[in-house]
Design a protein around this motif. Structure first.
Motif, PDB file in Angstrom:
ATOM      1  N   VAL A   1      -4.005   1.209  -5.305  1.00  0.00           N
ATOM      2  CA  VAL A   1      -4.785   2.033  -4.381  1.00  0.00           C
ATOM      3  C   VAL A   1      -3.842   2.907  -3.549  1.00  0.00           C
ATOM      4  O   VAL A   1      -4.146   4.075  -3.275  1.00  0.00           O
ATOM      5  CB  VAL A   1      -5.682   1.148  -3.474  1.00  0.00           C
TER       6      VAL A   1
ATOM      7  N   GLU B   1      -4.044   6.842  -3.008  1.00  0.00           N
ATOM      8  CA  GLU B   1      -4.106   7.418  -1.658  1.00  0.00           C
ATOM      9  C   GLU B   1      -3.076   8.534  -1.493  1.00  0.00           C
ATOM     10  O   GLU B   1      -3.347   9.556  -0.863  1.00  0.00           O
ATOM     11  CB  GLU B   1      -3.868   6.317  -0.613  1.00  0.00           C
TER      12      GLU B   1
ATOM     13  N   TYR C   1     -12.031   4.894  -4.733  1.00  0.00           N
ATOM     14  CA  TYR C   1     -11.920   4.461  -3.335  1.00  0.00           C
ATOM     15  C   TYR C   1     -11.146   5.505  -2.523  1.00  0.00           C
ATOM     16  O   TYR C   1     -11.572   5.910  -1.435  1.00  0.00           O
ATOM     17  CB  TYR C   1     -11.208   3.107  -3.261  1.00  0.00           C
ATOM     18  N   ALA C   2     -10.019   5.946  -3.069  1.00  0.00           N
ATOM     19  CA  ALA C   2      -9.184   6.891  -2.325  1.00  0.00           C
ATOM     20  C   ALA C   2      -9.897   8.226  -2.109  1.00  0.00           C
ATOM     21  O   ALA C   2      -9.665   8.911  -1.113  1.00  0.00           O
ATOM     22  CB  ALA C   2      -7.859   7.108  -3.051  1.00  0.00           C
TER      23      ALA C   2
ATOM     24  N   ALA D   1      -9.036  -3.603  -8.769  1.00  0.00           N
ATOM     25  CA  ALA D   1      -9.389  -2.208  -8.490  1.00  0.00           C
ATOM     26  C   ALA D   1      -9.595  -1.379  -9.761  1.00  0.00           C
ATOM     27  O   ALA D   1     -10.601  -0.688  -9.900  1.00  0.00           O
ATOM     28  CB  ALA D   1      -8.318  -1.578  -7.619  1.00  0.00           C
TER      29      ALA D   1
ATOM     30  N   ARG E   1       0.839  -1.206   0.000  1.00  0.00           N
ATOM     31  CA  ARG E   1       0.000   0.000   0.000  1.00  0.00           C
ATOM     32  C   ARG E   1       0.874   1.256   0.000  1.00  0.00           C
ATOM     33  O   ARG E   1       0.441   2.315  -0.418  1.00  0.00           O
ATOM     34  CB  ARG E   1      -0.869  -0.052   1.248  1.00  0.00           C
TER      35      ARG E   1
ATOM     36  N   LEU F   1      -8.328  -6.039  -1.499  1.00  0.00           N
ATOM     37  CA  LEU F   1      -6.975  -5.500  -1.296  1.00  0.00           C
ATOM     38  C   LEU F   1      -6.160  -6.354  -0.323  1.00  0.00           C
ATOM     39  O   LEU F   1      -4.941  -6.344  -0.352  1.00  0.00           O
ATOM     40  CB  LEU F   1      -7.042  -4.055  -0.768  1.00  0.00           C
TER      41      LEU F   1
ATOM     42  N   ALA G   1      -9.692   2.413  -8.007  1.00  0.00           N
ATOM     43  CA  ALA G   1      -8.655   2.797  -7.033  1.00  0.00           C
ATOM     44  C   ALA G   1      -8.806   4.269  -6.665  1.00  0.00           C
ATOM     45  O   ALA G   1      -8.807   4.640  -5.482  1.00  0.00           O
ATOM     46  CB  ALA G   1      -7.271   2.520  -7.604  1.00  0.00           C
TER      47      ALA G   1
ATOM     48  N   CYS H   1      -3.286  -4.645  -6.692  1.00  0.00           N
ATOM     49  CA  CYS H   1      -4.350  -3.654  -6.464  1.00  0.00           C
ATOM     50  C   CYS H   1      -4.039  -2.809  -5.228  1.00  0.00           C
ATOM     51  O   CYS H   1      -4.351  -1.614  -5.200  1.00  0.00           O
ATOM     52  CB  CYS H   1      -5.705  -4.339  -6.312  1.00  0.00           C
TER      53      CYS H   1
END
Lengths: 184, 215
Positions: free
Chosen positions: B40, B44, B13-14, B6, A70, B30, B10, B36
């Motif tokens: 994302v 973000e 979502y963010a 995503a 992430r 995720l 993506a 994905c």
């Protein structure tokens, strides 16, 4: 203040491993940012605090919510808190009439600053440079917290097109603001 | 392309532009899709870039204290003695205690000793861990188990009420016991004598998560 890249990585690894100290440290470092992000959506101190606390509690109960793929823990937390705030605002706006919201008493808060006017101009200018269709879709998502289905309906545009416009617009605007413009 | 990935969601979502159900489904995806998660993560960062330029406010002290309490270590696990004492007290003081109450206390005591034994064994022996893949996001569950299948410990976080643990085998479902939450965490210790390769968490008739256990 900028953090050393090694620090950020160590925090990300420990955060992914669900280490208590990593959660505590991440909160300490980003507390004001997270609170501000929530406040800027719900415009109310009590709700903003609930959003931050609920988001952190949810993450603390979900060990696999964050993975190192992430990337930035900070950005992950910003989005978690912001999404919590947007959901809360949607729930509230279903309950309250606009008049009641306007009549609600503002809660006092401590402002660190009113936002750097130069930075705000940069955001405004970056938005202004977007093609009109992307700007409209992105602004409805970012500033008004609308879902993509609501935006599609409001702009009378197919859902797939809205998804593409928002996605492209976000990439462009973040590219224009660039990493140098933000103290990460 | 698989719909679960995503893709352009993506950015949505963010930005918080997915509705709650879509966001929950993507969050579940995720957990199992690194590509994905990376996508994302990029979105973000973009949202963080914009959100960071908005007005800043200092986090109130009461919020800081709230988070401090939330992240404070849980009190140390009670030793079995107080529970023994409780059983003894119930037995002795209760000139009145009914057989039912005594049996109930003994069952609780047995469960506590059983769980304590499980934790002791975990510390002392090699074990494996597998995650349950939940069908709803608020649930996080793992199973720790002995490589020879002699014991299993199921730990569920975020369960609001008891969930049943089932062994899935040969197209059948064998119920093994209940994981009952205490303080937000439910645990079930299962001493066994065979390997179980697939477990499920059930909420009544509904399966809410399942785990594959490789050996």
């Amino acid at each position: 203040m900028a953090r050393a890249p090694g620090d950020e990585e160590a925090l990300a690894v420990a955060f992914a491993a669900h280490e208590r100290w990593a959660f505590a440290r991440a909160y300490r470092e980003y507390a004001s940012l997270l609170y501000s992000v929530a406040y800027n959506v719900v415009r109310n101190s009590e709700d903003a605090q609930d959003c931050v606390a609920d988001a952190i509690a949810r993450l603390w109960r979900s060990p696999s919510a964050y993975s190192s793929e992430r990337g930035s823990v900070r950005s992950f937390l910003v989005v978690c808190v912001r999404n919590e705030a947007i959901s809360r605002r949607r729930r509230q706006s279903r309950r309250l009439h606009l008049e009641e919201r306007l009549a609600a008493m503002p809660v006092e808060h401590q402002e660190l600053d009113a936002g750097d006017p130069i930075e705000r101009d940069r955001v405004r200018s970056a938005f202004a440079k977007l093609p009109e269709d992307q700007r409209a879709a992105l602004a409805l998502a970012f500033y008004e917290g609308k879902t993509h289905t609501e935006i599609a309906s409001e702009l009378k545009t197919p859902l797939g097109t809205i998804k593409s416009r928002i996605s492209l617009g976000l990439r462009k605007i973040a590219g224009a603001l660039g990493p140098d413009g933000v103290d990460r | 392309m698989n719909d679960a990935h995503a893709g352009e969601r993506a950015a949505l979502y963010a930005l918080g532009a997915l509705d709650d159900a879509d966001a929950a489904a993507l969050e579940a995806h995720l957990r199992v899709c690194a590509e994905c998660a990376r996508l994302v993560g990029e979105a973000e960062r973009d949202v963080d870039t914009i959100a960071s330029l908005q007005t800043r406010r200092r986090a109130p002290q009461e919020l800081n204290k709230r988070i401090e309490r939330l992240l404070a270590p849980a009190p140390a696990r009670r030793t079995p003695w107080p529970a023994f004492a409780a059983v003894a007290a119930a037995f002795l003081v209760g000139v009145l205690p009914s057989a039912y109450l005594w049996e109930r206390n003994r069952a609780i005591e047995d469960a506590m000793l059983s769980q304590a034994a499980a934790v002791d064994r975990l510390v002392a022996t090699a074990h494996r861990t597998a995650s349950f893949r939940p069908s709803r996001v608020a649930l996080a569950a793992n199973v720790m188990y002995a490589p020879d299948g002699s014991w299993y410990v199921i730990v569920v976080r975020g369960a609001q009420h008891a969930l049943q643990v089932a062994w899935m085998h040969d197209g059948e479902q064998t119920m093994l016991g209940d994981a009952v939450p205490h303080g937000g965490v439910a645990m079930l210790y299962l001493p066994k004598s065979h390997r179980m390769e697939q477990l499920a968490l059930m909420d009544g008739p509904r399966m809410v998560a399942q785990a594959q256990l490789p050996y």
